[in-house]
Design an enzyme around this catalytic site. Structure first.
Site, PDB file in Angstrom:
ATOM      1  N   ALA A 152      -8.670   4.089 -12.663  1.00 56.71           N
ATOM      2  CA  ALA A 152      -8.350   4.610 -11.252  1.00 56.71           C
ATOM      3  C   ALA A 152      -9.380   5.373 -10.462  1.00 56.71           C
ATOM      4  CB  ALA A 152      -6.954   5.442 -11.200  1.00 56.71           C
ATOM      5  N   ALA A 153     -10.499   4.964 -10.803  1.00 59.18           N
ATOM      6  CA  ALA A 153     -11.897   5.691 -10.215  1.00 59.18           C
ATOM      7  C   ALA A 153     -12.254   5.420  -8.872  1.00 59.18           C
ATOM      8  CB  ALA A 153     -13.015   5.575 -11.287  1.00 59.18           C
ATOM      9  N   ARG A 196     -10.700   1.548   2.156  1.00 59.97           N
ATOM     10  CA  ARG A 196      -9.754   0.853   3.028  1.00 59.97           C
ATOM     11  C   ARG A 196      -8.610   1.635   3.218  1.00 59.97           C
ATOM     12  NH1 ARG A 196     -10.284  -4.774   0.372  1.00 59.97           N
ATOM     13  NH2 ARG A 196     -10.986  -3.641  -1.315  1.00 59.97           N
ATOM     14  N   LYS A 212      -6.242   6.436  -2.912  1.00 58.74           N
ATOM     15  CA  LYS A 212      -5.296   5.292  -2.904  1.00 58.74           C
ATOM     16  C   LYS A 212      -4.028   5.530  -3.925  1.00 58.74           C
ATOM     17  CE  LYS A 212      -6.702   1.074  -4.274  1.00 58.74           C
ATOM     18  NZ  LYS A 212      -7.124  -0.057  -4.378  1.00 58.74           N
ATOM     19  N   ASN A 229      -7.778 -14.091 -12.685  1.00 62.57           N
ATOM     20  CA  ASN A 229      -7.606 -12.889 -13.734  1.00 62.57           C
ATOM     21  C   ASN A 229      -6.882 -11.969 -12.986  1.00 62.57           C
ATOM     22  OD1 ASN A 229      -8.095 -10.676 -15.213  1.00 62.57           O
ATOM     23  ND2 ASN A 229     -10.280 -10.299 -14.408  1.00 62.57           N
ATOM     24  N   ASN A 258      -4.890  -2.523  -1.164  1.00 60.39           N
ATOM     25  CA  ASN A 258      -6.306  -1.894  -0.950  1.00 60.39           C
ATOM     26  C   ASN A 258      -6.125  -1.096   0.494  1.00 60.39           C
ATOM     27  OD1 ASN A 258      -7.695  -2.914  -2.988  1.00 60.39           O
ATOM     28  ND2 ASN A 258      -7.567  -5.059  -2.276  1.00 60.39           N
ATOM     29  N   LYS A 298      23.243  25.313   3.473  1.00 56.99           N
ATOM     30  CA  LYS A 298      22.158  25.632   2.530  1.00 56.99           C
ATOM     31  C   LYS A 298      22.495  26.586   1.419  1.00 56.99           C
ATOM     32  CE  LYS A 298      19.631  28.941   2.688  1.00 56.99           C
ATOM     33  NZ  LYS A 298      18.757  30.165   3.009  1.00 56.99           N
ATOM     34  N   ALA A 339      35.919  26.289  14.017  1.00 55.10           N
ATOM     35  CA  ALA A 339      34.709  25.645  14.674  1.00 55.10           C
ATOM     36  C   ALA A 339      33.673  26.834  15.318  1.00 55.10           C
ATOM     37  CB  ALA A 339      35.166  24.849  15.986  1.00 55.10           C
ATOM     38  N   ASN A 348      22.918  34.984   7.648  1.00 50.21           N
ATOM     39  CA  ASN A 348      22.426  35.260   6.078  1.00 50.21           C
ATOM     40  C   ASN A 348      21.412  36.131   6.276  1.00 50.21           C
ATOM     41  OD1 ASN A 348      21.287  33.124   7.314  1.00 50.21           O
ATOM     42  ND2 ASN A 348      20.741  32.290   5.113  1.00 50.21           N
TER      43      ASN A 348
HETATM   44  C1  UD1 Z   1     -11.499  -7.165 -10.768  1.00 50.41           C
HETATM   45  C2  UD1 Z   1     -11.760  -7.980 -11.629  1.00 50.41           C
HETATM   46  C3  UD1 Z   1     -11.348  -9.722 -11.064  1.00 50.41           C
HETATM   47  C4  UD1 Z   1      -9.790  -9.435 -11.172  1.00 50.41           C
HETATM   48  C5  UD1 Z   1      -9.314  -8.629  -9.803  1.00 50.41           C
HETATM   49  C6  UD1 Z   1      -7.903  -8.257  -9.777  1.00 50.41           C
HETATM   50  C7  UD1 Z   1     -13.947  -7.342 -12.541  1.00 50.41           C
HETATM   51  C8  UD1 Z   1     -15.221  -7.334 -12.614  1.00 50.41           C
HETATM   52  N1  UD1 Z   1     -13.098  -8.243 -11.574  1.00 50.41           N
HETATM   53  O1  UD1 Z   1     -12.187  -7.525  -9.433  1.00 50.41           O
HETATM   54  O2  UD1 Z   1     -11.851 -10.459 -11.907  1.00 50.41           O
HETATM   55  O3  UD1 Z   1      -9.491 -10.953 -10.433  1.00 50.41           O
HETATM   56  O4  UD1 Z   1      -9.783  -7.284 -10.337  1.00 50.41           O
HETATM   57  O5  UD1 Z   1      -7.381  -7.507  -9.021  1.00 50.41           O
HETATM   58  O6  UD1 Z   1     -13.176  -6.703 -13.434  1.00 50.41           O
HETATM   59  N2  UD1 Z   1     -12.481   0.741 -11.028  1.00 50.41           N
HETATM   60  C9  UD1 Z   1     -12.956   1.656 -11.342  1.00 50.41           C
HETATM   61  N3  UD1 Z   1     -14.341   1.913 -11.361  1.00 50.41           N
HETATM   62  C10 UD1 Z   1     -15.252   0.999 -11.126  1.00 50.41           C
HETATM   63  C11 UD1 Z   1     -14.871  -0.015 -10.541  1.00 50.41           C
HETATM   64  C12 UD1 Z   1     -13.260  -0.331 -10.299  1.00 50.41           C
HETATM   65  O7  UD1 Z   1     -12.071   2.470 -12.067  1.00 50.41           O
HETATM   66  O8  UD1 Z   1     -16.405   1.179 -11.310  1.00 50.41           O
HETATM   67  C13 UD1 Z   1     -10.954   0.415 -10.830  1.00 50.41           C
HETATM   68  C14 UD1 Z   1     -10.736   0.391  -9.587  1.00 50.41           C
HETATM   69  O9  UD1 Z   1     -10.108   1.574  -8.962  1.00 50.41           O
HETATM   70  C15 UD1 Z   1      -9.521  -0.607  -9.339  1.00 50.41           C
HETATM   71  C16 UD1 Z   1      -9.826  -1.638 -10.614  1.00 50.41           C
HETATM   72  O10 UD1 Z   1     -10.862  -0.832 -11.323  1.00 50.41           O
HETATM   73  O11 UD1 Z   1      -8.263   0.015  -9.735  1.00 50.41           O
HETATM   74  C17 UD1 Z   1     -10.314  -2.850 -10.147  1.00 50.41           C
HETATM   75  O12 UD1 Z   1     -11.507  -2.631  -9.187  1.00 50.41           O
HETATM   76  P1  UD1 Z   1     -11.982  -3.403  -8.164  1.00 50.41           P
HETATM   77  O13 UD1 Z   1     -13.300  -3.376  -7.762  1.00 50.41           O
HETATM   78  O14 UD1 Z   1     -10.996  -3.707  -7.126  1.00 50.41           O
HETATM   79  O15 UD1 Z   1     -12.102  -4.999  -8.749  1.00 50.41           O
HETATM   80  P2  UD1 Z   1     -11.957  -6.408  -8.124  1.00 50.41           P
HETATM   81  O16 UD1 Z   1     -13.300  -6.558  -7.337  1.00 50.41           O
HETATM   82  O17 UD1 Z   1     -10.840  -6.389  -7.418  1.00 50.41           O
HETATM   83 CA    CA Z   2      -9.117  -5.091  -6.518  1.00 52.78          CA
END
Ligand code: UD1
Ligand code: CA
Length: 481
Positions: A11-12, A17, A24, A176, A234, A357, A386, A392
Site C-alpha cells: 500500500a505504498a 489518479r 487511495k 497476473n 486507480n 437526540k 404536537a 435542553n
Molecule cells: C502489477 C504486476 C502485474 C499485475 C498487476 C495486477 C508487477 C511488476 N506487476 O502491475 O503483473 O498484472 O499488478 O494489478 O508486480 N506498490 C508499492 N510499491 C511500489 C510499487 C507498487 O507498494 O513501489 C503497490 C501499489 O500501491 C499497488 C500494487 O503495489 O497496490 C501494484 O502496483 P502497480 O504499480 O499498480 O503495479 P501494476 O503496474 O499494476
Molecule cells: Ca495496478
C-alpha cells in the site's frame, strides 16, 4: 506442510489518479476502506503475521492499518521503486526467525477480494512443490496486466509486464492478478536477485518467476474464476464501478437469505450490516455501518440508517438515523431525524418532522408531530403533543427532561430542562414547563385569555383588517363581557 503464514499487503503507491487528499487505499467502499476490505480478508486466514508496506502519506495510512490489525508489522518504502522493492522492504522489516513458512503478497486496493479465495490459493500453494504460485485470471481485456507465459506442458515460464510484451504476448488473456504465494526460503533467496533492467526501471516482483525457473524450480498458477475479486481501483470512476459491483454482491446475498429488496438499483448496504429474513427494503434505502434489522421490519422508501438497530416488525419511512435503536413494532417517519442516543421502545412512535437526540422514549410512547426531543427520558405510554420543544441547552450546559409514564403533554409545550413531569401528569396547550410537575397533576402556564375590544378598528384603521372587523361588528354587535 507448514502452517506458518505471512501475508504482505502493498500500500505504498501514491494513487495520484484519485486526485485526492485522501490516500487511495483509504477511500471507502461499502463501509470499509479499500485496504480495510483486504486486511479483513487476510485476517480470516489467521496468518502468523501481517506486514503492510506503506510509503506515500503513511502518516494517514499507518494509523488506519494499525487500528484495523493490532500487531501488524509496518514496513516503510520511501520511494516507489516497484513491487519487488516493496516486498523487499516488507521482508527486511521481519526478524530472520519470522522469514519462514508461506508468504502471500496482496495489494491494498482490491476491495472485492474474499478471504476464502486467499485461503484456497494458500492451500493450493502449500500442497504443491512449487517455489511460488500465481493467482491468475482470464480477462476480456488484458491491457495493463502482466501476462502469464506458459510452456508446452502448461508450466508457468514467466510473467511479462505490459510495457515489455511483444505483440504476440500482448494477446495473452491470462493475467497476473498481482497476488502471489512464495515459499519463504525461495523468496528470501530471490529478492536480492531482482534487478530493474526493464521498460520502467522498476524492481518487478514478477521477476521471481524467471528466477525460480533459473533455479530449476516450478511455478504454479491458480486460476480464480471470479477475477473481479482481484481488480483494483486507480481513479474514482473505477472506485464507483467497484463499489457498485460490491453493493450488487451484498444485495444478492441478502436477497438469497430472504430479504425483499424492491429496487436493487437504489439500495445500498454496507458489508457489516445484518438483516433478518423477511425484512423488506423499499426503494432509496441506505443501510450503513453496523446497522442491524430484525425480521418483518419494513424500511423505506428513502431512508438512511447508520449504526441503527431496528426491531422486528418496525416501520421506518423517509428517515435519517444514526446510532439509534428502534424498538419492535415501532413506527418512525415520515421525515424523522434520529440522532445518536435515540432509543425508541417497542410499539413507540417518532412521527413527522421530529428530531431526537440522546432520548430514551419508552415502550408505546409517542412523539407524533413537529418536535425536538433532546436529552430526554419519556416514560412508557406517554404522549407528547404536537410542536413540543425539549429546551435542553441553557447556552452553557445541556440538561435532561424526564416525562413520566403515561403522561399526556399538550401541543406547543416547551420543557425547560432540567425538569420532570410526573407519571400520569398532563400539561395544557402552550405551556412552558420550568418546574417539576407532580404525578397526576395538570400543569397550565399560559395566562388567561384577554380581549382588547375593537383593537383592529383603532390600531389598524384604514386596512382591510379594520374594515372586515367593522363589517362584522355591524352585522352582530359584540356582547358586552
Ligand atoms: C502489477 C504486476 C502485474 C499485475 C498487476 C495486477 C508487477 C511488476 N506487476 O502491475 O503483473 O498484472 O499488478 O494489478 O508486480 N506498490 C508499492 N510499491 C511500489 C510499487 C507498487 O507498494 O513501489 C503497490 C501499489 O500501491 C499497488 C500494487 O503495489 O497496490 C501494484 O502496483 P502497480 O504499480 O499498480 O503495479 P501494476 O503496474 O499494476
Ligand atoms: Ca495496478
Amino acid at each position: 506442510m507448514s502452517q506458518d503464514l505471512t501475508i504482505i499487503v502493498l500500500a505504498a503507491g501514491g494513487g495520484t489518479r484519485m486526485k485526492s487528499k485522501t490516500m487511495k487505499v483509504l477511500h471507502p467502499i461499502a463501509g470499509r476502506s479499500m485496504i480495510g476490505h483486504v486486511l479483513h480478508a487476510a485476517v480470516t486466514l489467521e496468518p502468523t503475521r501481517i506486514v503492510a508496506v506503506v510509503g506515500n502519506q503513511r502518516e494517514q495510512v499507518a494509523p488506519h492499518i494499525e487500528a484495523l490489525v493490532p500487531g501488524v508489522v509496518l514496513a516503510v518504502q520511501e520511494a516507489q521503486d516497484g513491487t519487488g522493492h516493496a516486498v523487499r522492504m516488507a521482508w527486511e522489516a521481519l526478524p530472520a526467525e519470522a522469514r519462514t513458512g508461506t508468504v502471500i503478497v496482496a495489494y491494498g486496493d482490491t476491495p472485492l477480494l474474499q478471504g476464502e479465495s486467499l485461503r484456497a490459493f494458500a492451500d493450493f500453494h502449500r500442497s504443491s512443490a512449487d517455489a511460488m504460485s500465481i493467482l491468475t485470471g482470464v480477462v476480456g481485456n488484458p491491457t495493463g496486466y502482466g501476462r502469464i507465459l506458459r510452456d508446452a506442458d502448461g508450466g508457468v515460464q514467466a510473467i511479462v509486464e505490459q510495457k515489455d510484451t511483444s505483440d504476440e504476448q500482448a494477446a495473452i488473456r491470462e493475467i497476473n492478478s498481482g497476488i502471489l504465494a512464495f515459499d519463504a526460503d525461495f523468496l528470501d533467496a530471490a529478492l536480492p536477485r531482482i534487478g530493474n533492467e526493464n521498460a520502467n526501471g522498476e524492481y518487478y516482483l514478477t521477476d521471481t518467476v524467471h528466477l525460480a525457473r533459473e533455479d530449476g524450480r516450478t511455478v504454479g498458477a491458480f486460476e480464480l474464476d471470479d477475477v473481479m475479486q482481484t481488480e483494483g481501483a486507480n481513479d474514482r470512476a473505477q472506485l464507483a464501478a467497484l463499489a457498485a459491483e460490491m453493493n450488487q454482491r451484498i444485495l444478492d446475498a441478502w436477497m438469497r437469505a430472504g430479504v425483499t429488496i424492491v429496487d436493487p438499483t437504489s439500495t445500498w448496504i454496507d458489508v457489516d450490516v445484518k438483516l433478518a429474513a423477511d425484512v423488506t427494503l423499499l426503494p432509496g434505502v441506505q443501510l450503513l455501518g453496523a446497522t442491524v434489522v430484525a425480521e418483518d421490519a419494513v424500511i423505506g422508501p428513502d431512508s438512511t440508517l447508520k449504526d441503527v438497530e431496528v426491531g422486528a416488525g418496525a416501520r421506518v419511512v423517509r428517515t435519517h438515523g444514526e446510532l439509534a435503536v428502534i424498538g419492535a413494532g415501532a413506527n418512525v417517519g415520515p421525515f424523522s431525524y434520529l440522532r445518536p442516543g435515540t432509543e425508541l421502545g417497542a410499539g413507540g412512535k417518532i412521527g413527522a418532522f421530529v428530531e431526537t437526540k440522546n432520548a430514551q422514549i419508552g415502550d408505546g410512547a409517542k412523539v407524533p408531530h413537529l418536535s425536538y426531543v433532546g436529552d430526554a427520558t419519556i416514560g412508557e405510554g406517554a404522549n407528547i403533543g404536537a410542536g413540543t420543544i425539549f429546551a435542553n441547552y441553557d447556552g452553557v450546559e445541556k440538561h435532561r427532561t424526564v416525562i413520566g409514564a403515561h403522561a399526556k403533554t399538550a401541543s406547543n409545550n416547551t420543557f425547560v430542562a432540567p425538569v420532570t413531569v410526573g407519571d400520569g401528569a398532563s400539561t395544557g396547550a402552550g405551556s412552558v414547563i420550568r418546574r417539576d410537575v407532580p404525578p397526576g397533576s395538570l400543569a397550565v402556564t399560559s395566562g388567561p385569555q384577554r380581549h382588547f375590544d375593537e383593537w383592529a378598528q383603532r390600531k389598524r384603521a384604514g386596512t382591510a383588517q379594520a374594515k372586515a372587523a367593522a363589517d362584522a361588528a355591524r352585522r352582530a354587535p359584540a356582547d358586552p363581557e
